[in-house]
Motif scaffolding. Structure first.
Motif, PDB file in Angstrom:
ATOM      1  N   PHE A 125      10.547 -20.395  13.956  1.00 38.59           N
ATOM      2  CA  PHE A 125      11.987 -20.294  14.201  1.00 38.59           C
ATOM      3  C   PHE A 125      12.219 -20.102  15.689  1.00 38.59           C
ATOM      4  N   SER A 126      13.129 -20.905  16.251  1.00 34.44           N
ATOM      5  CA  SER A 126      13.451 -20.786  17.665  1.00 34.44           C
ATOM      6  C   SER A 126      14.883 -21.242  17.893  1.00 34.44           C
ATOM      7  N   ASN A 127      15.544 -20.655  18.853  1.00 27.70           N
ATOM      8  CA  ASN A 127      16.857 -21.149  19.290  1.00 27.70           C
ATOM      9  C   ASN A 127      16.953 -21.146  20.810  1.00 27.70           C
ATOM     10  N   LYS A 153       1.655 -34.748   0.495  1.00 26.21           N
ATOM     11  CA  LYS A 153       1.123 -36.098   0.331  1.00 26.21           C
ATOM     12  C   LYS A 153       1.637 -37.014   1.434  1.00 26.21           C
ATOM     13  N   HIS A 154       0.745 -37.798   2.023  1.00 26.34           N
ATOM     14  CA  HIS A 154       1.119 -38.825   2.990  1.00 26.34           C
ATOM     15  C   HIS A 154       1.329 -40.116   2.205  1.00 26.34           C
ATOM     16  N   ASP A 155       2.502 -40.233   1.564  1.00 28.93           N
ATOM     17  CA  ASP A 155       2.741 -41.304   0.610  1.00 28.93           C
ATOM     18  C   ASP A 155       3.658 -42.403   1.115  1.00 28.93           C
ATOM     19  N   GLY A 156       4.093 -42.310   2.375  1.00 34.86           N
ATOM     20  CA  GLY A 156       4.976 -43.336   2.921  1.00 34.86           C
ATOM     21  C   GLY A 156       6.363 -43.337   2.313  1.00 34.86           C
ATOM     22  N   LYS A 157       6.739 -42.268   1.607  1.00 29.97           N
ATOM     23  CA  LYS A 157       8.029 -42.212   0.926  1.00 29.97           C
ATOM     24  C   LYS A 157       8.999 -41.270   1.655  1.00 29.97           C
ATOM     25  N   TRP A 158      10.275 -41.421   1.290  1.00 31.07           N
ATOM     26  CA  TRP A 158      11.323 -40.574   1.847  1.00 31.07           C
ATOM     27  C   TRP A 158      11.232 -39.178   1.240  1.00 31.07           C
ATOM     28  N   HIS A 159      11.201 -38.150   2.098  1.00 36.78           N
ATOM     29  CA  HIS A 159      11.163 -36.765   1.660  1.00 36.78           C
ATOM     30  C   HIS A 159      12.488 -36.115   2.054  1.00 36.78           C
ATOM     31  N   LYS A 160      13.263 -35.712   1.072  1.00 40.47           N
ATOM     32  CA  LYS A 160      14.595 -35.158   1.320  1.00 40.47           C
ATOM     33  C   LYS A 160      14.493 -33.714   1.794  1.00 40.47           C
ATOM     34  N   VAL A 161      15.210 -33.401   2.862  1.00 42.17           N
ATOM     35  CA  VAL A 161      15.247 -32.056   3.434  1.00 42.17           C
ATOM     36  C   VAL A 161      16.664 -31.509   3.310  1.00 42.17           C
ATOM     37  N   GLN A 162      16.768 -30.234   3.007  1.00 43.03           N
ATOM     38  CA  GLN A 162      18.072 -29.589   2.920  1.00 43.03           C
ATOM     39  C   GLN A 162      18.004 -28.223   3.594  1.00 43.03           C
ATOM     40  N   VAL A 163      18.987 -27.928   4.420  1.00 38.23           N
ATOM     41  CA  VAL A 163      19.091 -26.631   5.094  1.00 38.23           C
ATOM     42  C   VAL A 163      20.401 -25.985   4.657  1.00 38.23           C
ATOM     43  N   MET A 164      20.320 -24.732   4.234  1.00 40.21           N
ATOM     44  CA  MET A 164      21.510 -24.012   3.802  1.00 40.21           C
ATOM     45  C   MET A 164      21.620 -22.690   4.552  1.00 40.21           C
ATOM     46  N   LEU A 165      22.859 -22.226   4.721  1.00 40.56           N
ATOM     47  CA  LEU A 165      23.119 -20.963   5.403  1.00 40.56           C
ATOM     48  C   LEU A 165      23.551 -19.904   4.401  1.00 40.56           C
ATOM     49  N   THR A 166      23.177 -18.665   4.676  1.00 41.24           N
ATOM     50  CA  THR A 166      23.717 -17.551   3.908  1.00 41.24           C
ATOM     51  C   THR A 166      25.226 -17.525   4.098  1.00 41.24           C
ATOM     52  N   LEU A 208      24.047 -29.612  22.383  1.00 42.58           N
ATOM     53  CA  LEU A 208      22.658 -30.058  22.516  1.00 42.58           C
ATOM     54  C   LEU A 208      21.757 -28.951  23.052  1.00 42.58           C
ATOM     55  N   ARG A 209      22.350 -27.993  23.743  1.00 47.03           N
ATOM     56  CA  ARG A 209      21.560 -26.914  24.348  1.00 47.03           C
ATOM     57  C   ARG A 209      21.621 -25.626  23.545  1.00 47.03           C
ATOM     58  N   ASN A 210      22.189 -25.712  22.362  1.00 49.70           N
ATOM     59  CA  ASN A 210      22.284 -24.525  21.505  1.00 49.70           C
ATOM     60  C   ASN A 210      21.884 -24.899  20.076  1.00 49.70           C
ATOM     61  N   GLN A 211      20.624 -25.249  19.914  1.00 43.94           N
ATOM     62  CA  GLN A 211      20.122 -25.694  18.623  1.00 43.94           C
ATOM     63  C   GLN A 211      19.006 -24.775  18.134  1.00 43.94           C
ATOM     64  N   TYR A 212      18.925 -24.663  16.825  1.00 43.68           N
ATOM     65  CA  TYR A 212      17.833 -23.933  16.190  1.00 43.68           C
ATOM     66  C   TYR A 212      16.742 -24.932  15.808  1.00 43.68           C
ATOM     67  N   VAL A 213      15.509 -24.458  15.761  1.00 39.83           N
ATOM     68  CA  VAL A 213      14.422 -25.278  15.244  1.00 39.83           C
ATOM     69  C   VAL A 213      13.715 -24.489  14.153  1.00 39.83           C
ATOM     70  N   LEU A 214      13.678 -25.049  12.946  1.00 37.73           N
ATOM     71  CA  LEU A 214      13.013 -24.433  11.799  1.00 37.73           C
ATOM     72  C   LEU A 214      11.733 -25.211  11.512  1.00 37.73           C
ATOM     73  N   LYS A 241      16.880 -15.730  11.735  1.00 37.94           N
ATOM     74  CA  LYS A 241      16.082 -16.569  10.833  1.00 37.94           C
ATOM     75  C   LYS A 241      16.468 -16.374   9.379  1.00 37.94           C
ATOM     76  N   GLN A 242      16.734 -15.145   8.982  1.00 39.20           N
ATOM     77  CA  GLN A 242      16.997 -14.855   7.570  1.00 39.20           C
ATOM     78  C   GLN A 242      18.301 -15.466   7.062  1.00 39.20           C
ATOM     79  N   ASN A 243      19.136 -15.993   7.960  1.00 39.88           N
ATOM     80  CA  ASN A 243      20.368 -16.659   7.525  1.00 39.88           C
ATOM     81  C   ASN A 243      20.133 -18.083   7.041  1.00 39.88           C
TER      82      ASN A 243
END
Length: 344
Positions: A111-113, A312-325, A298-304, A94-96
Motif C-alpha cells: 500500500f502506498s500513496n 494461473k498464467h492462462d491468457g484470460k481476462w482477470h476481473k479486478v474490483q476495488v471497494m471502499l469502506t 495524477l499526483r495523488n494516487q494510491y497503489v494497492l 489501507k484498511q479503507n
C-alpha cells in the motif's frame, strides 16, 4: 466504477517501488521503500503501432514479448479516489480499501500513496472546430504544468488531420506553449492516430508512471485506426488516459456533425479502458481548471498490491474490483477493471 492500473509480476525479496498504469507484466524493475522487497518485471506488453509511427518519423511500439516467468505474481493496482466535487481524496488508510479478483477477496500486501515522477503526454486538438477554444487550451497547458514534478518528462502532440509532436521535455514548457500559440486551428481530427502516436512514444518514457491527457471537442473523422482498435490498444498499454471534452458549442444536436454528437461517448470509451476518465467542460472556460484538477489527481494516487489467489498464467481476462469502506461523504473510486494474464 472505473479502473486505473498497473499490473506487474514480482518476486518478493528486495525493495519495490511505486508504479502506475495497468498492463500485465509491464515495465522495468523499479525501487522505492515499502513493504515488498524485490521486483523482477517483464518488458512492456503493448500493441503495435509501427505503421503509424514510421510514417511520421516516430519510434514504434515494441513488439509483444513473452512475459518473464517468476515464482510469485504481484499485481499492483493504482487507484484514484475523488469526492462529489471531483477533488482527489488523499488521506485514506489501507484498511479503507477492499480488493477482489474474480469476486474473491485478496489480501492487500502493498500500500502506498506517495507521489513519484511521471511521464506524461498531452494530446491537443487543433482542428478547425477548436478555433474559438484554442486560447483556453493554451491556458490548460499552463495550468497542467503548474503542478508538475521537476523530474517529470513530457511531450505534446497537436492533432488536426494528422498528429504532430510539437514539443518534448528536451525543450522547455514555454516552447510548447509558444508552438501551440502559433498553431492555426484547421482541418479534421485524427484523434485515434494521435493516441497511437502517444502510446508509441511512451515506449521510451523515463518513468514507470505514464499518462496521456487528451483535450478535444469532438470525435474522430480522419484516423486510420478505429475506435475499437484504439480501445484495445490503450487497454493493454501501461498508460492511464484522461480526457477533457469540450462540448459547449451547439446545444441542438441537429446542428452538430455525427462525430461531434458522438465525441463524448467515444472519448469516455478510450479513457475508461485505461482506468482514467473523461471530464466534460460544458463551458470552454472550464478547460484550464479541469486540466489543473487532472494534474493534481495524477499526483495523488494510491497503489494497492496483492498476490492473486488464482495464479494461473492462462491468457484470460482477470476481473479486478476495488471497494471502499462506506463513509459519511460520497466518494468515487477509479481503477482499471481487470487485466489479461500472461499466457503459459
Amino acid at each position: 466504477m472505473i479502473a486505473q492500473t498497473a499490473i506487474h509480476t514480482a518476486k518478493i525479496a528486495l525493495l519495490l517501488p511505486l508504479a502506475v498504469g495497468m498492463s500485465m507484466l509491464a515495465g522495468t524493475a523499479w525501487a522505492q521503500a515499502g513493504s515488498i522487497d524485490e521486483a523482477h518485471v517483464a518488458p512492456n506488453v503493448q500493441p503495435d503501432a509501427s505503421t503509424l509511427a514510421a510514417s511520421i518519423g516516430e519510434p514504434a511500439l515494441r513488439p509483444r514479448t513473452k512475459p518473464m516467468r517468476v515464482d510469485v505474481d504481484l499485481v499492483l493496482v493504482p487507484v484514484t479516489v475523488t469526492d462529489a466535487l471531483n477533488r482527489p481524496v488523499v488521506d485514506l488508510p489501507k484498511q479503507n480499501f477492499t480488493l477482489y479478483e474474480g469476486g474473491v477477496p485478496q489480501p492487500i500486501r502493498y500500500f502506498s500513496n506517495e507521489d513519484a515522477p511521471i511521464s506524461v503526454g498531452l494530446i491537443l486538438d487543433c482542428s478547425g472546430s477548436m478555433r474559438n477554444k484554442i486560447e483556453y487550451e493554451r491556458e490548460a497547458v499552463v495550468e497542467f504544468f503548474k503542478y508538475a514534478n521537476p523530474q517529470d518528462d513530457y511531450f505534446a502532440i497537436s492533432v488536426s488531420s494528422h498528429p504532430e509532436v510539437i514539443g518534448t521535455s528536451e525543450q522547455s514548457i514555454e516552447t510548447i506553449e509558444a508552438k501551440l500559440g502559433e498553431t492555426d486551428p484547421k482541418g479534421g481530427t485524427a484523434l485515434y492516430d494521435a493516441v497511437y502516436l502517444g502510446i508509441a512514444r511512451m515506449s521510451s518514457a523515463h518513468h514507470q508512471r505514464k499518462a496521456l491527457v487528451i483535450i478535444t471537442d469532438g470525435g474522430d473523422n480522419r484516423s486510420r485506426y478505429t475506435l475499437k482498435e484504439t480501445r484495445n490498444m490503450v487497454e493493454e498499454a501501461n498508460v492511464i488516459t484522461y480526457g477533457i471534452g469540450v462540448f459547449d458549442d451547439v446545444p441542438v444536436h441537429l446542428f452538430k456533425t455525427f462525430e461531434e454528437r458522438m465525441g463524448r461517448k467515444w472519448l469516455s470509451t478510450i479513457t475508461d479502458a485505461t482506468g482514467g476518465r473523461a471530464i466534460a467542460a460544458d463551458d470552454r472556460k472550464q478547460i484550464p481548471e479541469i486540466a489543473a484538477l487532472i494534474s493534481r489527481e495524477l499526483r495523488n494516487q494510491y497503489v494497492l498490491g496483492y498476490r492473486p489467489s488464482n495464479d494461473k498464467h492462462d491468457g484470460k481476462w482477470h476481473k479486478v474490483q476495488v471497494m471502499l469502506t462506506p463513509s459519511a461523504a460520497p466518494l468515487h473510486v477509479h481503477y482499471k477493471q481487470g487485466y489479461v494474464a500472461p499466457q503459459e
